[in-house]
Design a protein around this motif. Sequence first.
Motif, PDB file in Angstrom:
ATOM      1  N   VAL A 220      -5.239  -1.039   1.629  1.00 59.61           N
ATOM      2  CA  VAL A 220      -5.348   0.332   1.108  1.00 59.61           C
ATOM      3  C   VAL A 220      -4.668   1.318   2.053  1.00 59.61           C
ATOM      4  CG1 VAL A 220      -6.973   2.177   0.565  1.00 59.61           C
ATOM      5  CG2 VAL A 220      -7.418  -0.136  -0.233  1.00 59.61           C
ATOM      6  N   ILE A 221      -4.850   1.151   3.358  1.00 65.42           N
ATOM      7  CA  ILE A 221      -4.223   2.058   4.323  1.00 65.42           C
ATOM      8  C   ILE A 221      -2.705   1.955   4.243  1.00 65.42           C
ATOM      9  CG2 ILE A 221      -3.870   2.467   6.785  1.00 65.42           C
ATOM     10  CD1 ILE A 221      -6.810   1.692   7.197  1.00 65.42           C
ATOM     11  N   PHE A 222      -2.187   0.742   4.195  1.00 64.13           N
ATOM     12  CA  PHE A 222      -0.737   0.561   4.176  1.00 64.13           C
ATOM     13  C   PHE A 222      -0.121   1.133   2.895  1.00 64.13           C
ATOM     14  CE2 PHE A 222       3.096  -1.929   3.236  1.00 64.13           C
ATOM     15  CZ  PHE A 222       3.810  -1.714   4.403  1.00 64.13           C
ATOM     16  N   VAL A 223      -0.731   0.827   1.752  1.00 63.10           N
ATOM     17  CA  VAL A 223      -0.166   1.293   0.477  1.00 63.10           C
ATOM     18  C   VAL A 223      -0.282   2.803   0.360  1.00 63.10           C
ATOM     19  CG1 VAL A 223      -0.425   1.187  -2.026  1.00 63.10           C
ATOM     20  CG2 VAL A 223      -0.575  -0.906  -0.670  1.00 63.10           C
ATOM     21  N   SER A 224      -1.444   3.365   0.687  1.00 63.18           N
ATOM     22  CA  SER A 224      -1.630   4.810   0.537  1.00 63.18           C
ATOM     23  C   SER A 224      -0.740   5.592   1.496  1.00 63.18           C
ATOM     24  CB  SER A 224      -3.097   5.175   0.770  1.00 63.18           C
ATOM     25  OG  SER A 224      -3.502   4.817   2.081  1.00 63.18           O
ATOM     26  N   SER A 225      -0.521   5.082   2.706  1.00 65.26           N
ATOM     27  CA  SER A 225       0.327   5.798   3.651  1.00 65.26           C
ATOM     28  C   SER A 225       1.773   5.831   3.189  1.00 65.26           C
ATOM     29  CB  SER A 225       0.227   5.152   5.034  1.00 65.26           C
ATOM     30  OG  SER A 225       0.708   3.815   5.005  1.00 65.26           O
ATOM     31  N   ASN A 226       2.261   4.741   2.616  1.00 58.81           N
ATOM     32  CA  ASN A 226       3.634   4.729   2.120  1.00 58.81           C
ATOM     33  C   ASN A 226       3.792   5.617   0.893  1.00 58.81           C
ATOM     34  OD1 ASN A 226       5.596   2.625   3.495  1.00 58.81           O
ATOM     35  ND2 ASN A 226       3.549   1.744   3.572  1.00 58.81           N
ATOM     36  N   LEU A 227       2.829   5.576  -0.019  1.00 57.73           N
ATOM     37  CA  LEU A 227       2.903   6.442  -1.199  1.00 57.73           C
ATOM     38  C   LEU A 227       2.784   7.916  -0.827  1.00 57.73           C
ATOM     39  CD1 LEU A 227       0.698   4.439  -3.732  1.00 57.73           C
ATOM     40  CD2 LEU A 227       3.188   4.604  -3.667  1.00 57.73           C
ATOM     41  N   ASP A 228       2.142   8.190   0.291  1.00 57.89           N
ATOM     42  CA  ASP A 228       1.969   9.566   0.738  1.00 57.89           C
ATOM     43  C   ASP A 228       3.181  10.070   1.513  1.00 57.89           C
ATOM     44  OD1 ASP A 228       0.929  12.004   1.432  1.00 57.89           O
ATOM     45  OD2 ASP A 228      -0.545  11.231   2.838  1.00 57.89           O
TER      46      ASP A 228
ATOM     47  N   VAL B  96      14.516  10.512   1.709  1.00 56.52           N
ATOM     48  CA  VAL B  96      14.293   9.970   0.370  1.00 56.52           C
ATOM     49  C   VAL B  96      14.384  11.057  -0.683  1.00 56.52           C
ATOM     50  CG1 VAL B  96      12.649   8.729  -1.094  1.00 56.52           C
ATOM     51  CG2 VAL B  96      12.836   8.142   1.330  1.00 56.52           C
ATOM     52  N   ASN B  97      13.846  12.231  -0.379  1.00 52.18           N
ATOM     53  CA  ASN B  97      13.754  13.311  -1.349  1.00 52.18           C
ATOM     54  C   ASN B  97      14.207  14.615  -0.697  1.00 52.18           C
ATOM     55  OD1 ASN B  97      13.130  14.770  -3.632  1.00 52.18           O
ATOM     56  ND2 ASN B  97      10.924  14.756  -3.286  1.00 52.18           N
ATOM     57  N   PRO B  98      15.531  14.841  -0.585  1.00 47.77           N
ATOM     58  CA  PRO B  98      16.005  16.041   0.115  1.00 47.77           C
ATOM     59  C   PRO B  98      15.771  17.345  -0.639  1.00 47.77           C
ATOM     60  CG  PRO B  98      17.847  14.823  -0.818  1.00 47.77           C
ATOM     61  CD  PRO B  98      16.631  13.970  -1.021  1.00 47.77           C
ATOM     62  N   ASP B  99      15.531  17.280  -1.934  1.00 43.70           N
ATOM     63  CA  ASP B  99      15.301  18.503  -2.720  1.00 43.70           C
ATOM     64  C   ASP B  99      14.036  18.318  -3.547  1.00 43.70           C
ATOM     65  OD1 ASP B  99      15.610  21.000  -3.789  1.00 43.70           O
ATOM     66  OD2 ASP B  99      17.146  20.410  -5.241  1.00 43.70           O
ATOM     67  N   PRO B 100      12.851  18.445  -2.936  1.00 41.93           N
ATOM     68  CA  PRO B 100      11.603  18.151  -3.633  1.00 41.93           C
ATOM     69  C   PRO B 100      11.283  19.176  -4.709  1.00 41.93           C
ATOM     70  CG  PRO B 100      11.156  19.069  -1.482  1.00 41.93           C
ATOM     71  CD  PRO B 100      12.642  18.874  -1.556  1.00 41.93           C
ATOM     72  N   HIS B 101      10.680  18.696  -5.798  1.00 41.71           N
ATOM     73  CA  HIS B 101      10.251  19.550  -6.894  1.00 41.71           C
ATOM     74  C   HIS B 101       8.883  19.080  -7.388  1.00 41.71           C
ATOM     75  CE1 HIS B 101      14.615  20.357  -6.967  1.00 41.71           C
ATOM     76  NE2 HIS B 101      14.277  21.530  -7.481  1.00 41.71           N
ATOM     77  N   GLY B 102       8.310  19.850  -8.302  1.00 43.97           N
ATOM     78  CA  GLY B 102       7.051  19.473  -8.929  1.00 43.97           C
ATOM     79  C   GLY B 102       5.853  19.968  -8.142  1.00 43.97           C
ATOM     80  N   PHE B 103       4.711  19.871  -8.780  1.00 46.15           N
ATOM     81  CA  PHE B 103       3.478  20.389  -8.189  1.00 46.15           C
ATOM     82  C   PHE B 103       2.731  19.346  -7.378  1.00 46.15           C
ATOM     83  CE2 PHE B 103       2.126  18.268 -12.006  1.00 46.15           C
ATOM     84  CZ  PHE B 103       0.876  17.745 -11.703  1.00 46.15           C
ATOM     85  N   LEU B 104       3.104  18.060  -7.494  1.00 43.25           N
ATOM     86  CA  LEU B 104       2.312  17.006  -6.861  1.00 43.25           C
ATOM     87  C   LEU B 104       2.512  16.956  -5.353  1.00 43.25           C
ATOM     88  CD1 LEU B 104       0.378  14.672  -7.338  1.00 43.25           C
ATOM     89  CD2 LEU B 104       2.349  13.171  -7.691  1.00 43.25           C
ATOM     90  N   GLY B 105       3.712  17.267  -4.874  1.00 41.51           N
ATOM     91  CA  GLY B 105       4.005  17.151  -3.448  1.00 41.51           C
ATOM     92  C   GLY B 105       3.048  17.920  -2.553  1.00 41.51           C
ATOM     93  N   PRO B 106       2.816  19.214  -2.806  1.00 40.85           N
ATOM     94  CA  PRO B 106       1.899  19.964  -1.936  1.00 40.85           C
ATOM     95  C   PRO B 106       0.453  19.490  -1.988  1.00 40.85           C
ATOM     96  CG  PRO B 106       3.355  21.458  -3.122  1.00 40.85           C
ATOM     97  CD  PRO B 106       3.550  20.094  -3.722  1.00 40.85           C
ATOM     98  N   LEU B 107       0.113  18.658  -2.965  1.00 39.44           N
ATOM     99  CA  LEU B 107      -1.258  18.160  -3.053  1.00 39.44           C
ATOM    100  C   LEU B 107      -1.486  16.903  -2.228  1.00 39.44           C
ATOM    101  CD1 LEU B 107      -1.894  18.605  -6.888  1.00 39.44           C
ATOM    102  CD2 LEU B 107      -2.449  20.186  -5.031  1.00 39.44           C
ATOM    103  N   LEU B 108      -0.425  16.277  -1.727  1.00 41.65           N
ATOM    104  CA  LEU B 108      -0.557  15.054  -0.958  1.00 41.65           C
ATOM    105  C   LEU B 108      -1.038  15.346   0.459  1.00 41.65           C
ATOM    106  CD1 LEU B 108       2.687  13.183  -2.097  1.00 41.65           C
ATOM    107  CD2 LEU B 108       0.336  12.786  -2.863  1.00 41.65           C
TER     108      LEU B 108
END
Length: 271
Positions: A171-179, A187-199
Amino acid sequence: MRAYRVAARYNLAELAKNRLAALLLAVLIPLWILAAPQIFAPAPLAFRLRATGRTLTASADHVGMIQGCLGIVMLLMAFLTFSAARQAGPFDRRLTAAGYPRTPLLLAKATSLLSAAALVALYTTVWTQDVWSPRHPGFLWLGLFTTCLVYGALGLVLALFLPGELEGMVVIFVSSNLDLLPQSPLVNPDPHGFLGPLLPMYGPMQICLAAGLAPTTPLWPVAASLTWAGALTLIALLAFCIRTSSRHDPDHSRPSTPLSPPRTDASAAQL
């Protein structure tokens, strides 16, 4: 006060006993910082810092160094607190069953988390300064410190809710990578959407990128990081109180059965 000092000393000693985590921290942090310029090309990388809305241009190896340090710190801190909490769990339940107050135990766990987070962040910041000069090293320490708080608190929560160490590591390994990966400019030089600030890693990543690469560092992402750290710590402390209550203690919840009387010679003869 004496109960708190004893509990704090025990919790800090429990964290220090994890020699594997200490060895990995001592080796992986300088190894990554020294290897990042050899892994990433020193080419200019343009990305948008979402906390300020400004587009920054920085060397790709510096961005990769920051991302790698955050990834190592968050994994090791979560593993450290997860392992220490699992090992101390049975002893904590015996202490509270014997009448040891819960408040000093809770304060001691919070103290050990803060102390470990501060030391890990300081160690990483010092190594970063030896190889590269970030613009605001104090804010870089702050971003690493909040990373340690968030994932240290996550390790405490997982230790109280997951049945085994293997489940916790996965769980730690998977959640840290997804976060972490969606927050990375590589990976994401131009982030968009509302989900990013919630991580959970939104605040630490924004602080560390700004501290190392931007002329000014916004402080409001610290609030998002502290909110995550406070929420996870509160869940861990509430779960600890429930687990150490007498009605959830297996020794107290097990019904006592009266001892059967010894058999007499007559009853033995009947058998």
